[in-house]
Design a protein around this motif. Structure first.
Motif, PDB file in Angstrom:
ATOM      1  N   ALA A  14      38.221 -56.636  35.205  1.00 47.45           N
ATOM      2  CA  ALA A  14      36.994 -56.334  35.963  1.00 47.45           C
ATOM      3  C   ALA A  14      37.297 -56.056  37.423  1.00 47.45           C
ATOM      4  O   ALA A  14      36.709 -55.168  38.060  1.00 47.45           O
ATOM      5  CB  ALA A  14      35.994 -57.470  35.825  1.00 47.45           C
ATOM      6  N   LEU A  15      38.231 -56.832  37.951  1.00 40.81           N
ATOM      7  CA  LEU A  15      38.618 -56.646  39.348  1.00 40.81           C
ATOM      8  C   LEU A  15      39.224 -55.282  39.551  1.00 40.81           C
ATOM      9  O   LEU A  15      38.914 -54.580  40.534  1.00 40.81           O
ATOM     10  CB  LEU A  15      39.609 -57.764  39.751  1.00 40.81           C
ATOM     11  CG  LEU A  15      40.103 -57.701  41.206  1.00 40.81           C
ATOM     12  CD1 LEU A  15      38.892 -57.853  42.193  1.00 40.81           C
ATOM     13  CD2 LEU A  15      41.125 -58.783  41.469  1.00 40.81           C
ATOM     14  N   VAL A  16      40.094 -54.891  38.639  1.00 37.48           N
ATOM     15  CA  VAL A  16      40.726 -53.555  38.759  1.00 37.48           C
ATOM     16  C   VAL A  16      39.664 -52.494  38.670  1.00 37.48           C
ATOM     17  O   VAL A  16      39.681 -51.508  39.428  1.00 37.48           O
ATOM     18  CB  VAL A  16      41.769 -53.383  37.637  1.00 37.48           C
ATOM     19  CG1 VAL A  16      42.286 -51.952  37.631  1.00 37.48           C
ATOM     20  CG2 VAL A  16      42.937 -54.363  37.844  1.00 37.48           C
ATOM     21  N   ALA A  17      38.728 -52.701  37.765  1.00 33.88           N
ATOM     22  CA  ALA A  17      37.643 -51.694  37.627  1.00 33.88           C
ATOM     23  C   ALA A  17      36.817 -51.616  38.888  1.00 33.88           C
ATOM     24  O   ALA A  17      36.408 -50.541  39.334  1.00 33.88           O
ATOM     25  CB  ALA A  17      36.774 -52.053  36.426  1.00 33.88           C
ATOM     26  N   GLY A  18      36.573 -52.759  39.492  1.00 37.18           N
ATOM     27  CA  GLY A  18      35.800 -52.773  40.729  1.00 37.18           C
ATOM     28  C   GLY A  18      36.513 -52.074  41.846  1.00 37.18           C
ATOM     29  O   GLY A  18      35.897 -51.353  42.641  1.00 37.18           O
ATOM     30  N   ILE A  19      37.813 -52.327  41.891  1.00 36.22           N
ATOM     31  CA  ILE A  19      38.592 -51.701  42.969  1.00 36.22           C
ATOM     32  C   ILE A  19      38.585 -50.196  42.782  1.00 36.22           C
ATOM     33  O   ILE A  19      38.410 -49.446  43.761  1.00 36.22           O
ATOM     34  CB  ILE A  19      40.016 -52.253  42.953  1.00 36.22           C
ATOM     35  CG1 ILE A  19      40.015 -53.733  43.368  1.00 36.22           C
ATOM     36  CG2 ILE A  19      40.927 -51.465  43.895  1.00 36.22           C
ATOM     37  CD1 ILE A  19      41.351 -54.402  43.183  1.00 36.22           C
ATOM     38  N   ILE A  20      38.725 -49.760  41.558  1.00 36.11           N
ATOM     39  CA  ILE A  20      38.722 -48.303  41.309  1.00 36.11           C
ATOM     40  C   ILE A  20      37.362 -47.719  41.663  1.00 36.11           C
ATOM     41  O   ILE A  20      37.265 -46.647  42.285  1.00 36.11           O
ATOM     42  CB  ILE A  20      39.073 -48.034  39.840  1.00 36.11           C
ATOM     43  CG1 ILE A  20      40.539 -48.480  39.555  1.00 36.11           C
ATOM     44  CG2 ILE A  20      38.907 -46.566  39.493  1.00 36.11           C
ATOM     45  CD1 ILE A  20      40.910 -48.442  38.096  1.00 36.11           C
ATOM     46  N   ALA A  21      36.387 -48.483  41.269  1.00 42.12           N
ATOM     47  CA  ALA A  21      35.030 -47.974  41.575  1.00 42.12           C
ATOM     48  C   ALA A  21      34.814 -47.923  43.056  1.00 42.12           C
ATOM     49  O   ALA A  21      34.199 -46.980  43.591  1.00 42.12           O
ATOM     50  CB  ALA A  21      33.996 -48.861  40.892  1.00 42.12           C
ATOM     51  N   GLY A  22      35.297 -48.907  43.755  1.00 41.97           N
ATOM     52  CA  GLY A  22      35.122 -48.918  45.197  1.00 41.97           C
ATOM     53  C   GLY A  22      35.823 -47.757  45.842  1.00 41.97           C
ATOM     54  O   GLY A  22      35.324 -47.177  46.819  1.00 41.97           O
ATOM     55  N   LYS A  23      37.014 -47.496  45.317  1.00 43.96           N
ATOM     56  CA  LYS A  23      37.757 -46.381  45.905  1.00 43.96           C
ATOM     57  C   LYS A  23      36.984 -45.089  45.762  1.00 43.96           C
ATOM     58  O   LYS A  23      36.946 -44.278  46.704  1.00 43.96           O
ATOM     59  CB  LYS A  23      39.096 -46.256  45.187  1.00 43.96           C
ATOM     60  CG  LYS A  23      40.070 -47.331  45.630  1.00 43.96           C
ATOM     61  CD  LYS A  23      41.404 -47.131  44.937  1.00 43.96           C
ATOM     62  CE  LYS A  23      42.424 -48.157  45.370  1.00 43.96           C
ATOM     63  NZ  LYS A  23      43.721 -47.969  44.725  1.00 43.96           N
ATOM     64  N   PHE A  24      36.441 -44.899  44.534  1.00 39.15           N
ATOM     65  CA  PHE A  24      35.671 -43.673  44.384  1.00 39.15           C
ATOM     66  C   PHE A  24      34.437 -43.645  45.280  1.00 39.15           C
ATOM     67  O   PHE A  24      34.030 -42.591  45.807  1.00 39.15           O
ATOM     68  CB  PHE A  24      35.227 -43.506  42.914  1.00 39.15           C
ATOM     69  CG  PHE A  24      36.371 -42.998  42.027  1.00 39.15           C
ATOM     70  CD1 PHE A  24      37.070 -43.858  41.234  1.00 39.15           C
ATOM     71  CD2 PHE A  24      36.694 -41.632  42.033  1.00 39.15           C
ATOM     72  CE1 PHE A  24      38.065 -43.352  40.450  1.00 39.15           C
ATOM     73  CE2 PHE A  24      37.701 -41.159  41.239  1.00 39.15           C
ATOM     74  CZ  PHE A  24      38.433 -42.040  40.421  1.00 39.15           C
ATOM     75  N   ILE A  25      33.848 -44.873  45.460  1.00 39.92           N
ATOM     76  CA  ILE A  25      32.646 -44.936  46.294  1.00 39.92           C
ATOM     77  C   ILE A  25      32.984 -44.622  47.728  1.00 39.92           C
ATOM     78  O   ILE A  25      32.319 -43.825  48.392  1.00 39.92           O
ATOM     79  CB  ILE A  25      31.968 -46.302  46.146  1.00 39.92           C
ATOM     80  CG1 ILE A  25      31.406 -46.452  44.723  1.00 39.92           C
ATOM     81  CG2 ILE A  25      30.865 -46.488  47.182  1.00 39.92           C
ATOM     82  CD1 ILE A  25      30.913 -47.849  44.414  1.00 39.92           C
ATOM     83  N   PHE A  26      33.997 -45.307  48.157  1.00 36.31           N
ATOM     84  CA  PHE A  26      34.357 -45.135  49.573  1.00 36.31           C
ATOM     85  C   PHE A  26      34.995 -43.783  49.812  1.00 36.31           C
ATOM     86  O   PHE A  26      34.906 -43.243  50.916  1.00 36.31           O
ATOM     87  CB  PHE A  26      35.302 -46.270  50.011  1.00 36.31           C
ATOM     88  CG  PHE A  26      34.621 -47.599  50.108  1.00 36.31           C
ATOM     89  CD1 PHE A  26      34.744 -48.550  49.149  1.00 36.31           C
ATOM     90  CD2 PHE A  26      33.751 -47.837  51.186  1.00 36.31           C
ATOM     91  CE1 PHE A  26      34.074 -49.745  49.277  1.00 36.31           C
ATOM     92  CE2 PHE A  26      33.083 -49.052  51.301  1.00 36.31           C
ATOM     93  CZ  PHE A  26      33.262 -50.018  50.324  1.00 36.31           C
TER      94      PHE A  26
END
Length: 521
Positions: A14-26
């Motif tokens: 989940a953490l990895v998914a969040g980080i990936i999602a954040g990267k795309f967001i940011f």
């Protein structure tokens, strides 16, 4: 699989998914990207959950299999322990049964022993009762006897013992004296019987050796040949043989005089050969005498062998056989030594057989008892000890050796045959006419005369001739000169005069001869 580990894995995903999602967001800051990232994250999360569930199921299966395996091993181990416990219980049960059986047997044996013991006790009680009754009867009987005899039992017993003791002592002394007298009478009677039978069963010669031999001639003309020119032949014969030749007016006879029978025999045979041959001169005389000596040696062996065969003696050493043969030409107190020894041997054999001993061993000892009188070399030992030494040297039986050495009491008697040999020797010598003491003394004086001369250095031969009235001494020419011969003759005469006792006078003649011999070929 452990639930905590699975939670950690899901959280990580989940953490990895969040980080990936954040990267795309940011990074792009667009909604589309956010949605895509959200979808991707959900997808990753779903995959992670699926994978985690799979892993969990696998781990559960593995754990279940491990549990089943451990459970099977445990059950197997428990079964093995149960089997061993069962075996131990079985063995213990068997031992217990064996112990119970032994216990039952012991109990049975104890019960039997108790029964035997009870029976023995009852028998002992019966015996005690009977013994008590017997003692009462015996006491009553003793009281009646004491009343009748007027003595107590101890007094009667004492008187009876004293009476029996005195009577037994008297009878024992009488019987002892009778036995001793009877034994002496029988022993003397048996001894006389054995000795008389032994003497009667032995045929012995009573002829006595003389110191001369008469040599018969066909005619008196031969006397001249024997004497030779200026007496050289007769001197050569006397020098070679040591025998004194007496040529007198006796018709057709020459007297050979010597104390040694062996020398006389050599001289007689030599003269016989010379007369038969007809060639009589000093060189021929020496040759014939030497041949005769060798012939006599063979004859000595033949006499010894014939003697032991006639007596039935076997296994005798050759040297002892030769010594036995030499006894034919020796005399003891005028008695021929071989005849005396044969007579002693026969007496010993008969006496030993009468006494139940070994006759062959006794006969052997009797034949050899005087071998010390014919030694090859002079010795300071007595003839008995010297004979024992010779017998021991040539492997004779210890009983024979002891009998030889003890027949004149010079050695302790250790065997039964020793006194038999001594007795038989005395019997043989004690017969009337068997010995002459005067002859033995004369022969000993002649022998001492010759030994006295042989003791000087350079003396080769010494002969006592003319019944001991002349001593002829032959010296070695290389060691003794003519002047030494005169001195030697004087010294020997003086020593004879001071050390010996003799009738009349003795002439000492020293002969020195230088001879050179060569052979032409």
């Amino acid at each position: 699989m452990d639930p905590n580990a699975l939670t950690y894995i899901i959280g990580g995903v989940a953490l990895v998914a969040g980080i990936i999602a954040g990267k795309f967001i940011f990074a792009k800051n667009t909604q589309k990207q956010v949605d895509e990232a959200d979808q991707q994250a959900k997808k990753l999360l779903a995959d992670a959950q699926t994978q985690a569930e799979t892993i969990k199921q696998q781990r559960q299966l593995e754990a279940k299999e491990k549990f089943l395996q451990l459970k099977a091993e445990h059950e197997k181990e428990v079964n093995e322990r149960n089997r061993k416990l069962s075996e131990v219980e079985n063995r213990a049960r068997q031992k217990e049964q064996a112990v119970n059986q032994k216990t039952d047997q012991l109990d049975k044996q104890v019960r039997e022993n108790e029964a035997i013991k009870d029976n023995l006790n009852r028998q002992i009680e019966v015996v005690n009762l009977k013994r008590t009754e017997l003692e009462k009867h015996q006491e009553e009987h003793i009281r009646r006897l004491e009343k009748i005899a007027g003595l107590t039992a101890d007094e009667a017993k004492k008187q009876l013992v004293e009476s029996l003791k005195h009577e037994a002592t008297t009878q024992a002394l009488a019987i002892q004296q009778e036995i001793i007298d009877d034994a002496k009478q029988k022993a003397n009677k048996e001894a006389r019987k054995i000795i008389i039978q032994s003497i009667q069963r032995t045929a012995a010669e009573q002829a006595i050796e003389n110191s001369i031999t008469v040599f018969n001639l066909e005619s008196d003309e031969i006397k001249g040949q024997i004497i030779g020119r200026e007496g050289r032949n007769i001197r050569a014969i006397e020098a070679a043989t040591g025998v004194d030749l007496i040529v007198d007016d006796t018709p057709e006879a020459i007297i050979l005089s010597s104390f040694d029978p062996l020398r006389r025999e050599i001289a007689r045979l030599s003269l016989q050969r010379l007369v038969t041959d007809g060639r009589i001169h000093p060189a021929r005389i020496e040759e014939i005498v030497e041949k005769t000596r060798k012939q006599i040696e063979e004859q000595v062996m033949e006499i010894g062998e014939r003697t032991v065969i006639e007596l039935g003696i076997h296994g005798l050493h050759k040297e002892l056989i030769r010594v036995v043969g030499k006894m034919r030409f020796r005399s003891s107190y005028g008695q021929n030594l071989l005849m005396h020894s044969r007579e002693v041997a026969n007496l010993c054999g008969i006496m030993a057989a009468e006494l139940g001993l070994n006759p062959k061993l006794a006969k052997r000892a009797g034949l050899l008892h005087d071998i010390g009188k014919v030694p090859d070399e002079e010795s300071e030992l007595s003839h008995a000890l010297l004979g024992a030494k010779l017998a021991e040297k040539y492997g004779e039986n210890p009983a024979v050796v002891n009998a030889i050495g003890a027949h004149h009491d010079e050695m302790e008697m250790q065997y039964v045959i020793s006194p038999i040999v001594q007795a038989c020797d005395a019997i043989s010598g004690a017969r009337p006419g068997a010995r002459r003491e005067i002859m033995q003394q004369y022969l000993q004086r002649i022998k001492d005369l010759e030994n006295l001369a042989l003791a000087y250095n350079g003396v080769e031969k010494a002969y006592a001739i003319q019944a001991g009235r002349e001593l002829r001494v032959i010296v070695e020419a290389e060691k003794v000169t003519d002047s030494d011969s005169d001195k030697l003759s004087f010294e020997i005469a003086q020593k004879i005069q001071t050390e010996m006792t003799f009738p009349g006078q003795i002439k000492v003649t020293v002969i020195r001869e230088k001879r050179s011999v060569n052979v032409a070929r």
